[in-house]
Design a protein around this motif. Structure first.
Motif, PDB file in Angstrom:
ATOM      1  N   TRP A 131     -18.818 -28.489 -20.800  1.00 61.94           N
ATOM      2  CA  TRP A 131     -18.751 -27.110 -21.003  1.00 61.94           C
ATOM      3  C   TRP A 131     -18.789 -26.104 -19.513  1.00 61.94           C
ATOM      4  N   VAL A 135     -21.747 -19.663 -20.675  1.00 56.75           N
ATOM      5  CA  VAL A 135     -21.294 -19.737 -21.298  1.00 56.75           C
ATOM      6  C   VAL A 135     -21.882 -18.272 -21.989  1.00 56.75           C
ATOM      7  N   ASP A 143     -15.701 -20.523 -22.854  1.00 57.53           N
ATOM      8  CA  ASP A 143     -16.721 -21.059 -22.524  1.00 57.53           C
ATOM      9  C   ASP A 143     -16.565 -23.069 -22.260  1.00 57.53           C
TER      10      ASP A 143
END
Length: 280
Positions: A131, A135, A143
């Motif tokens: 990722w 996030v 993300d």
């Protein structure tokens, strides 16, 4: 089961983000930052906001027309930031990256019917190393889903993104039923750019019900007689029932907008009678 498909380098995007904001462009930037050689194809960003049912219909219409190894990203995610899973669904010909909220319902059912669990797999996206470093709780398209798709096109095996799951969440997508007079009772599930009203009644449903070209459809008090091959089979401005390119029954107006003409919308009931029956 490991995904043995050679990635094609193609990533498709289907979202409800619209085009007025920067969200779609940002996702593309994330993808290209990880996989510069990726080819990104916009399917649509005009899914009605949070409309999982419409998304599920759209997603099952295009996969067969892309090369094997394509990665399809679907971000229609009213539960973003909640405990709903984020998943990869792999089939022998494609991978789908999406929230586990029902947007892959039709794709999942078709994959199970065609290949079964021996050739398809679902993985929960839990490995945060794939990722973005930070996030957001409101933008998993940027993300999580975009970087995962990019890594898939670079050949990272799906199993590297998280543990395998047994099944996915299926949306409660209503199927056509039989009415008291033997008619098929369905609903509008999508209205396209032209105002064509696309229903959840497929050609297969009509055949199973013994309904052919001699039929009558009823929508918003209007009766449309006959099942035609194409729009130009009726006069300009006339209502027409036909089987569209996705094998679903649709109600259209030749050179016009059926949804506006009838005042129809998603969820409205459509009844289809054999021509020997009189629609109310």
């Amino acid at each position: 089961m490991r995904w043995r498909m050679q990635p094609s380098g193609i990533i498709t995007l289907t979202t409800d983000f619209g085009l007025a904001d920067s969200y779609v462009g940002i996702m593309k930037g994330v993808i290209l930052g990880i996989a510069p050689q990726a080819t990104i194809v916009d399917i649509t960003h005009q899914i009605a906001p949070q409309d999982i049912h419409q998304a599920a219909y759209i997603v099952q219409t295009f996969g067969a027309f892309f090369p094997p190894g394509t990665v399809h990203v679907v971000v229609v995610d009213p539960g973003v930031g909640s405990k709903r899973r984020r998943i990869i669904l792999t089939t022998p010909v494609a991978a789908y990256v999406a929230p586990d909220n029902g947007v892959l319902t039709y794709v999942w059912r078709e994959a199970m019917a065609r290949w079964g669990t021996e050739k398809c797999a679902v993985y929960n996206l839990t490995e945060s190393r794939y990722w973005l470093p930070h996030v957001s709780s409101t933008f998993h398209g940027r993300d999580v889903f975009a970087p995962v798709a990019a890594h898939l096109t670079l050949g990272v095996p799906p199993a590297e993104f998280g543990e395998q799951c047994e099944e996915i969440v299926e949306a409660m997508l209503e199927q056509p039923s039989r009415g008291r007079q033997g008619e098929l009772v369905g609903r509008i599930i999508h209205i396209d750019h032209f105002g064509n009203c696309i229903t959840n009644i497929t050609l297969k449903h009509l055949k199973e019900a013994g309904i052919g070209e001699r039929m009558a459809a009823q929508l918003i008090g209007q009766r449309i007689e006959g099942l035609y091959r194409t729009y130009s089979d009726v006069p300009i401005g006339a209502l027409v029932a036909l089987i569209g390119s996705s094998d679903h029954l649709e109600i259209a107006v030749r050179n016009g907008n059926a949804a506006q003409t009838l005042g129809a919308g998603i969820g409205d009931i459509v009844r289809v009678f054999p021509f020997t029956h009189d629609a109310p």
